[in-house]
Design a protein around this motif. Structure first.
Motif, PDB file in Angstrom:
ATOM      1  N   VAL A 121      37.757 -58.345 -63.845  1.00 34.50           N
ATOM      2  CA  VAL A 121      38.497 -58.434 -62.589  1.00 34.50           C
ATOM      3  C   VAL A 121      37.896 -59.548 -61.733  1.00 34.50           C
ATOM      4  O   VAL A 121      36.676 -59.641 -61.591  1.00 34.50           O
ATOM      5  N   PHE A 122      38.768 -60.353 -61.169  1.00 38.39           N
ATOM      6  CA  PHE A 122      38.339 -61.436 -60.287  1.00 38.39           C
ATOM      7  C   PHE A 122      39.123 -61.326 -58.978  1.00 38.39           C
ATOM      8  O   PHE A 122      40.335 -61.123 -58.990  1.00 38.39           O
ATOM      9  N   VAL A 123      38.422 -61.434 -57.861  1.00 35.64           N
ATOM     10  CA  VAL A 123      39.090 -61.384 -56.556  1.00 35.64           C
ATOM     11  C   VAL A 123      38.923 -62.724 -55.865  1.00 35.64           C
ATOM     12  O   VAL A 123      37.979 -63.470 -56.146  1.00 35.64           O
ATOM     13  N   PRO A 124      39.838 -63.076 -54.966  1.00 35.42           N
ATOM     14  CA  PRO A 124      39.719 -64.354 -54.256  1.00 35.42           C
ATOM     15  C   PRO A 124      38.424 -64.425 -53.459  1.00 35.42           C
ATOM     16  O   PRO A 124      37.921 -63.411 -52.963  1.00 35.42           O
ATOM     17  N   GLU A 125      37.887 -65.626 -53.340  1.00 35.12           N
ATOM     18  CA  GLU A 125      36.671 -65.806 -52.551  1.00 35.12           C
ATOM     19  C   GLU A 125      36.957 -65.611 -51.064  1.00 35.12           C
ATOM     20  O   GLU A 125      36.091 -65.205 -50.300  1.00 35.12           O
ATOM     21  N   VAL A 126      38.171 -65.931 -50.647  1.00 35.73           N
ATOM     22  CA  VAL A 126      38.539 -65.760 -49.242  1.00 35.73           C
ATOM     23  C   VAL A 126      38.737 -64.268 -48.970  1.00 35.73           C
ATOM     24  O   VAL A 126      39.483 -63.604 -49.686  1.00 35.73           O
ATOM     25  N   PRO A 127      38.068 -63.721 -47.951  1.00 36.13           N
ATOM     26  CA  PRO A 127      38.193 -62.281 -47.679  1.00 36.13           C
ATOM     27  C   PRO A 127      39.630 -61.891 -47.357  1.00 36.13           C
ATOM     28  O   PRO A 127      40.416 -62.692 -46.842  1.00 36.13           O
ATOM     29  N   TRP A 128      39.968 -60.654 -47.657  1.00 34.96           N
ATOM     30  CA  TRP A 128      41.275 -60.149 -47.258  1.00 34.96           C
ATOM     31  C   TRP A 128      41.320 -60.058 -45.739  1.00 34.96           C
ATOM     32  O   TRP A 128      40.309 -59.797 -45.086  1.00 34.96           O
ATOM     33  N   PRO A 129      42.477 -60.269 -45.124  1.00 38.04           N
ATOM     34  CA  PRO A 129      42.557 -60.287 -43.655  1.00 38.04           C
ATOM     35  C   PRO A 129      42.351 -58.917 -43.040  1.00 38.04           C
ATOM     36  O   PRO A 129      42.498 -57.888 -43.697  1.00 38.04           O
ATOM     37  N   GLU A 130      42.013 -58.929 -41.765  1.00 42.15           N
ATOM     38  CA  GLU A 130      41.893 -57.676 -41.023  1.00 42.15           C
ATOM     39  C   GLU A 130      43.258 -57.004 -40.930  1.00 42.15           C
ATOM     40  O   GLU A 130      44.306 -57.648 -40.943  1.00 42.15           O
ATOM     41  N   LEU A 131      43.225 -55.688 -40.835  1.00 38.69           N
ATOM     42  CA  LEU A 131      44.445 -54.915 -40.673  1.00 38.69           C
ATOM     43  C   LEU A 131      44.440 -54.338 -39.265  1.00 38.69           C
ATOM     44  O   LEU A 131      43.461 -53.725 -38.834  1.00 38.69           O
ATOM     45  N   ILE A 132      45.550 -54.575 -38.541  1.00 40.83           N
ATOM     46  CA  ILE A 132      45.625 -54.153 -37.142  1.00 40.83           C
ATOM     47  C   ILE A 132      46.785 -53.176 -36.972  1.00 40.83           C
ATOM     48  O   ILE A 132      47.945 -53.595 -36.886  1.00 40.83           O
ATOM     49  N   PRO A 133      46.516 -51.866 -36.949  1.00 43.24           N
ATOM     50  CA  PRO A 133      47.592 -50.919 -36.667  1.00 43.24           C
ATOM     51  C   PRO A 133      47.954 -50.996 -35.180  1.00 43.24           C
ATOM     52  O   PRO A 133      47.183 -51.557 -34.398  1.00 43.24           O
ATOM     53  N   PRO A 134      49.094 -50.454 -34.762  1.00 39.76           N
ATOM     54  CA  PRO A 134      50.074 -49.702 -35.526  1.00 39.76           C
ATOM     55  C   PRO A 134      51.061 -50.619 -36.257  1.00 39.76           C
ATOM     56  O   PRO A 134      50.950 -51.846 -36.187  1.00 39.76           O
ATOM     57  N   THR A 135      52.042 -49.999 -36.911  1.00 44.52           N
ATOM     58  CA  THR A 135      53.046 -50.766 -37.638  1.00 44.52           C
ATOM     59  C   THR A 135      54.000 -51.438 -36.661  1.00 44.52           C
ATOM     60  O   THR A 135      54.793 -50.777 -35.987  1.00 44.52           O
ATOM     61  N   ASP A 136      53.882 -52.743 -36.569  1.00 38.59           N
ATOM     62  CA  ASP A 136      54.759 -53.484 -35.648  1.00 38.59           C
ATOM     63  C   ASP A 136      55.191 -54.830 -36.236  1.00 38.59           C
ATOM     64  O   ASP A 136      55.695 -55.689 -35.522  1.00 38.59           O
ATOM     65  N   GLY A 137      54.973 -54.984 -37.550  1.00 41.43           N
ATOM     66  CA  GLY A 137      55.418 -56.211 -38.200  1.00 41.43           C
ATOM     67  C   GLY A 137      54.413 -57.334 -38.194  1.00 41.43           C
ATOM     68  O   GLY A 137      54.706 -58.431 -38.692  1.00 41.43           O
ATOM     69  N   TYR A 138      53.212 -57.114 -37.646  1.00 42.32           N
ATOM     70  CA  TYR A 138      52.214 -58.182 -37.597  1.00 42.32           C
ATOM     71  C   TYR A 138      50.852 -57.646 -38.021  1.00 42.32           C
ATOM     72  O   TYR A 138      50.280 -56.778 -37.361  1.00 42.32           O
ATOM     73  N   ARG A 139      50.380 -58.141 -39.142  1.00 40.89           N
ATOM     74  CA  ARG A 139      49.054 -57.796 -39.659  1.00 40.89           C
ATOM     75  C   ARG A 139      48.844 -56.288 -39.767  1.00 40.89           C
ATOM     76  O   ARG A 139      47.748 -55.781 -39.541  1.00 40.89           O
ATOM     77  N   ASP A 140      49.919 -55.573 -40.109  1.00 40.38           N
ATOM     78  CA  ASP A 140      49.789 -54.127 -40.270  1.00 40.38           C
ATOM     79  C   ASP A 140      49.798 -53.714 -41.738  1.00 40.38           C
ATOM     80  O   ASP A 140      49.832 -52.525 -42.046  1.00 40.38           O
ATOM     81  N   THR A 141      49.773 -54.700 -42.636  1.00 37.02           N
ATOM     82  CA  THR A 141      49.590 -54.436 -44.062  1.00 37.02           C
ATOM     83  C   THR A 141      48.641 -55.495 -44.631  1.00 37.02           C
ATOM     84  O   THR A 141      48.526 -56.596 -44.083  1.00 37.02           O
ATOM     85  N   VAL A 142      47.992 -55.144 -45.722  1.00 39.86           N
ATOM     86  CA  VAL A 142      47.117 -56.082 -46.428  1.00 39.86           C
ATOM     87  C   VAL A 142      47.541 -56.111 -47.897  1.00 39.86           C
ATOM     88  O   VAL A 142      47.671 -55.056 -48.528  1.00 39.86           O
ATOM     89  N   ASN A 143      47.781 -57.305 -48.404  1.00 40.65           N
ATOM     90  CA  ASN A 143      48.117 -57.476 -49.812  1.00 40.65           C
ATOM     91  C   ASN A 143      46.817 -57.639 -50.597  1.00 40.65           C
ATOM     92  O   ASN A 143      46.131 -58.656 -50.474  1.00 40.65           O
ATOM     93  N   ILE A 144      46.460 -56.627 -51.370  1.00 43.85           N
ATOM     94  CA  ILE A 144      45.217 -56.641 -52.142  1.00 43.85           C
ATOM     95  C   ILE A 144      45.508 -57.315 -53.482  1.00 43.85           C
ATOM     96  O   ILE A 144      46.123 -56.728 -54.371  1.00 43.85           O
ATOM     97  N   ARG A 145      45.088 -58.569 -53.611  1.00 48.92           N
ATOM     98  CA  ARG A 145      45.371 -59.350 -54.808  1.00 48.92           C
ATOM     99  C   ARG A 145      44.099 -59.518 -55.638  1.00 48.92           C
ATOM    100  O   ARG A 145      43.008 -59.732 -55.092  1.00 48.92           O
ATOM    101  N   TYR A 146      44.247 -59.439 -56.944  1.00 42.99           N
ATOM    102  CA  TYR A 146      43.123 -59.653 -57.850  1.00 42.99           C
ATOM    103  C   TYR A 146      43.676 -60.128 -59.187  1.00 42.99           C
ATOM    104  O   TYR A 146      44.860 -59.958 -59.486  1.00 42.99           O
ATOM    105  N   ARG A 147      42.821 -60.720 -59.979  1.00 41.59           N
ATOM    106  CA  ARG A 147      43.251 -61.273 -61.265  1.00 41.59           C
ATOM    107  C   ARG A 147      42.498 -60.583 -62.393  1.00 41.59           C
ATOM    108  O   ARG A 147      41.308 -60.289 -62.275  1.00 41.59           O
ATOM    109  N   VAL A 148      43.210 -60.316 -63.491  1.00 43.46           N
ATOM    110  CA  VAL A 148      42.584 -59.749 -64.685  1.00 43.46           C
ATOM    111  C   VAL A 148      42.796 -60.700 -65.861  1.00 43.46           C
ATOM    112  O   VAL A 148      43.728 -61.503 -65.868  1.00 43.46           O
ATOM    113  N   ASP A 149      41.908 -60.627 -66.847  1.00 46.34           N
ATOM    114  CA  ASP A 149      41.967 -61.585 -67.956  1.00 46.34           C
ATOM    115  C   ASP A 149      42.647 -61.035 -69.206  1.00 46.34           C
ATOM    116  O   ASP A 149      42.615 -61.660 -70.267  1.00 46.34           O
ATOM    117  N   LYS A 150      43.269 -59.851 -69.088  1.00 44.96           N
ATOM    118  CA  LYS A 150      44.054 -59.299 -70.193  1.00 44.96           C
ATOM    119  C   LYS A 150      44.972 -58.220 -69.643  1.00 44.96           C
ATOM    120  O   LYS A 150      44.804 -57.760 -68.514  1.00 44.96           O
TER     121      LYS A 150
END
Length: 262
Positions: free
Chosen positions: A73-102
């Motif tokens: 498993v490989f993750v981006p070097e750039v940290p995932w962004p902060e998450l700011i609740p409540p749900t209002d359409g801005y920075r209220d979700t985080v896309n957790i991306r990672y790469r696998v080699d198979k």
């Protein structure tokens, strides 16, 4: 034979993903075909006819190792962004991306500072990027408290080789403490007893701001201003009276700013 070898050797690397073999270009091999290729490379590497072709032994060794190695498993070097609740359409979700080699089946676990599980996701896919989206809530939909949350990713390949989840990165869930800022307020008379109030606002951490105009402590008009856009409040009062009122801005977290309209 020499002609066939000359044709095969240059393309061997194209059938290697770096963690598994390919059935054809762009498509990972299933387990049976991977074993078939590995066995064929073994036979070719031990055939005296091909003693001068080290690539057969090289790829036999690689494919044999892939057979018993869990997905990496490989993750981006750039940290995932902060998450700011409540749900209002801005920075209220985080896309957790990672790469696998198979090709793998994965479990993404999110835990709090005490190590307790707050959310988990199951996903699967081939070599490359995988992702899940977290909205800062538990599986039951309850918003998590402010704090730092750890992300662990476990993977299992089609053979069954398993890599236990290790810390990938962390996600900070933060509280919005920024008050809305008034960028511009403009009033325009549209009749004897009608006025429009155009408002531009800026809020660093919210997706919208609710704007309202009060006169004598009574709300006479309101509008929701979406991030980056102006809002227009239409009120049934004369412009001179409206300019004596107050403009109140409240963001999605309840942070408020009050200024004179005029």
């Amino acid at each position: 034979i020499d002609k066939g070898v000359r044709a095969v050797v240059p393309v061997l690397s194209q059938y290697d993903t770096g963690g598994w073999s390919r059935y054809q270009l762009g498509q990972e091999a299933n387990l049976n075909y991977h074993d078939f290729q590995t066995d064929l490379l073994k036979k070719l590497s031990k055939d005296p006819t091909f003693a001068s072709v080290p690539q057969f032994a090289e790829y036999y060794e690689k494919f044999s190792i892939y057979r018993v190695t869990p997905p990496n498993v490989f993750v981006p070097e750039v940290p995932w962004p902060e998450l700011i609740p409540p749900t209002d359409g801005y920075r209220d979700t985080v896309n957790i991306r990672y790469r696998v080699d198979k090709r793998s089946s994965d479990v993404v676990r999110i835990t709090n500072a005490a190590g307790a599980l707050v959310r988990s996701f199951s996903t699967s896919g081939g070599t490359g990027w995988h992702s899940v989206t977290w909205n800062g809530a538990t599986a039951a939909g309850k918003a998590v408290p402010v704090g730092t949350y750890s992300v662990q990713i476990s993977t299992r390949d089609i053979v069954g080789n398993y890599r236990r989840g290790t810390l990938a990165q962390t996600i900070d869930v933060v509280r919005d403490v920024d008050n809305p800022q008034v960028v511009m307020v403009a009033t325009k008379s549209t009749g004897t007893k009608s006025t429009t109030v155009t408002v531009k606002a800026l809020d660093a951490s919210s997706g919208y701001v609710d704007a309202s105009v009060t006169v004598g402590g009574i709300s006479i008009g309101r509008v929701r201003i979406l991030r980056g856009k102006p809002g227009v409040i239409r009120v049934p009062f004369a412009a001179a009276q409206v300019r004596k009122g107050l403009l109140r801005l409240v963001d999605s977290s309840g942070n408020a700013t009050v200024v004179p309209v005029g």
